[in-house]
Design a protein around this motif. Sequence first.
Motif, short mmCIF file in Angstrom:
data_model
loop_
_atom_site.label_atom_id
_atom_site.label_comp_id
_atom_site.label_asym_id
_atom_site.label_seq_id
_atom_site.Cartn_x
_atom_site.Cartn_y
_atom_site.Cartn_z
N GLY A 123 0.83 -0.82 -0.35
CA GLY A 123 0.27 0.29 0.02
C GLY A 123 0.96 1.44 0.01
O GLY A 123 0.32 2.05 0.44
N ALA A 124 1.87 1.34 -0.85
CA ALA A 124 2.85 2.36 -0.76
C ALA A 124 1.79 3.78 -1.70
O ALA A 124 2.31 5.15 -0.63
N SER A 125 2.00 3.05 -1.89
CA SER A 125 0.89 4.34 -3.47
C SER A 125 -0.48 5.06 -2.50
O SER A 125 -0.54 6.05 -2.90
N GLU A 126 -0.61 4.33 -0.90
CA GLU A 126 -1.70 4.71 -0.47
C GLU A 126 -0.69 5.88 0.58
O GLU A 126 -1.21 6.88 0.69
N ILE A 127 0.17 4.81 1.13
CA ILE A 127 0.72 6.06 1.49
C ILE A 127 1.09 7.48 2.05
O ILE A 127 1.41 8.17 2.58
N VAL A 128 1.41 7.02 0.39
CA VAL A 128 2.97 8.08 0.54
C VAL A 128 2.44 9.75 0.39
O VAL A 128 2.45 11.18 1.14
N HIS A 129 0.74 9.84 -0.09
CA HIS A 129 -0.23 11.16 0.33
C HIS A 129 -0.07 11.58 1.42
O HIS A 129 0.12 13.08 1.45
N ASP A 130 0.36 11.13 2.78
CA ASP A 130 0.79 11.84 3.97
C ASP A 130 1.66 12.46 3.64
O ASP A 130 1.51 13.75 4.21
N LEU A 131 2.55 12.01 3.44
CA LEU A 131 3.75 12.91 3.04
C LEU A 131 4.05 13.96 2.23
O LEU A 131 4.62 14.86 2.24
N ALA A 132 2.70 13.20 1.10
CA ALA A 132 2.75 14.43 -0.73
C ALA A 132 2.51 16.04 0.44
O ALA A 132 2.94 16.62 0.18
N LEU A 133 1.17 15.29 1.88
CA LEU A 133 0.51 16.86 2.47
C LEU A 133 1.48 17.09 2.83
O LEU A 133 1.11 18.96 2.85
N ALA A 134 2.15 16.90 3.72
CA ALA A 134 3.28 17.75 4.23
C ALA A 134 4.37 18.04 3.40
O ALA A 134 4.88 19.40 4.26
#
Length: 458
Positions: free
Chosen positions: A415-426
């Motif tokens: 699920g890396a493609s989902e988790i990354v959006h948290d970091l993208a927002l940051a």
Amino acid sequence: MAKKPTFDYDLIVIGSGAGGSAAATIAARDGKRVAIIEADTFGGDSPNWSDVPTKALLHVAQLYDEARHGARFGLRSSTLGYNYPSLRTWKDLAVKRTGAGGNRRYYENEGIATFTGAAHFLTPNEITVNRRHLTGAHFLVATGSHWVAPNIQGLSDVSYLTPRTILEAMRPPKSLYIIGAGTIGVEIAQLMAIFGTKVYLAEIASRILPQEDEEVGALLERTLKEQKGITSLTQTRTLMVVKDGVGKRVTFSRGGIEKSVHVDDILIATGRIPTVDLGLENASVAYTPKGIEVNAHLQTTARHIFAAGDVLGHSSHTHTALLESRVAAHNLLHPKSKISPDYTASPRLTFTFPGVASVGLSEDDCAKRDLAVQKAIAPLNIIARSNTSDFRDGFVKIITDKKGVLLGATVVAPGASEIVHDLALAIKYQLTARQLAETPHAFLSWSEAVRVAAAKLG
Ligand SMILES: Cc1cc2nc3c(=O)[nH]c(=O)nc-3n(C[C@H](O)[C@H](O)[C@H](O)COP(=O)(O)OP(=O)(O)OC[C@H]3O[C@@H](n4cnc5c(N)ncnc54)[C@H](O)[C@@H]3O)c2cc1C
């Protein structure tokens, strides 16, 4: 007073993929007279030949693979099997359901005139398509990119597969030599290996996924080998290909030693180059084989001609092409308040299992820019979800500046493609590692690894 020239259309979009479609729709909904021209299949690469078909097949492959290895959880999987032609039928259904694949009528329903054929500029305001002449006040060039075969002795004398043609095969080859271990080469390597293909993955760089940070390639190479039997041939130059019975013999050089291997088929995944052969010089549009030159507002050197998507040559992601298409539409509709695309938080994804996703600056980028940074890595095996899913091979890595502001992040996890959006927002909103660590991340989600990595820096 000189009369303003009249044109057939306010906007002519060349290419109906992600780079072209958004702008065509936005301009038509704004009341502009729009035409779209497509040389191949309406909808472009993403729904028809790349993103959707690969992900539909990878979904099944990963489901099958997980079930196959489910005995440790108490599952009985000895009778599990598959029928490859039925998998293809599933893939075709997924393509059809997007509604974008091959769908010329979508544009017509939006009031957009559609033309099939290859557009070619005659002058800065005139093109031909299938011997018809069309004139436009503005243009958007969104012709995408295409695969190029590397210069390898004998390659042009044998048949070989591309990521487009391999998805149409009735069954996976028994053995496959993939040239190029970037995102697409690695995704297809895993897909084919799960369905029984013996895969050789050849890459000239010192690691697979060379565009990602070092730990990613090392980890993925190990998991692909241990779990899928894939032979990674890094630092390998493919020298020659000859026909060998019904298959092919590939000769390559690795560490100064020449070897050869017999395979059923070869897949070329070395890279795509922008499609720029449409008479751009007749329109005074500057370009190189690496792409069309644009300013910050996506205008080419002929200011009424915009460009978006893979044809720019700097990214190869559908969400980036869509972003650029929307920006180009805005700028041609609102010339007095032009905007620029913001790429800072555009994720880069590889849909393997475990998946790979990165956003912002990589460690290599930071080193090249001589930035003073701090970094932290949270291995997956220290979070609770790793226990309950019995999966350990991955990590979350966060890079910040000296004040703790996030600059970049990499996730290797299910699920890396989902988790990354948290970091993208940051990254987009310049949050600090401390702010990220203080944000609750649900217990037993993979995303807990984000909090753990952030807490090491915050
Ligand atoms: C196997 C594979 C998997 C991928 N998976 C993903 C993914 O999961 N997620 C992601 O974000 N990205 C993915 N990508 C990348 C993504 O598909 C591309 O970045 C995206 O499709 C680019 O859109 P585009 O509009 O620039 O080009 P395209 O979609 O290629 O559209 C360009 C269109 O222009 C047409 N054209 C070319 N020349 C002319 C001409 N002279 N006249 C008229 N028409 C012309 C072409 O026929 C084509 O249809 C993948 C790519 C591949 C190859």
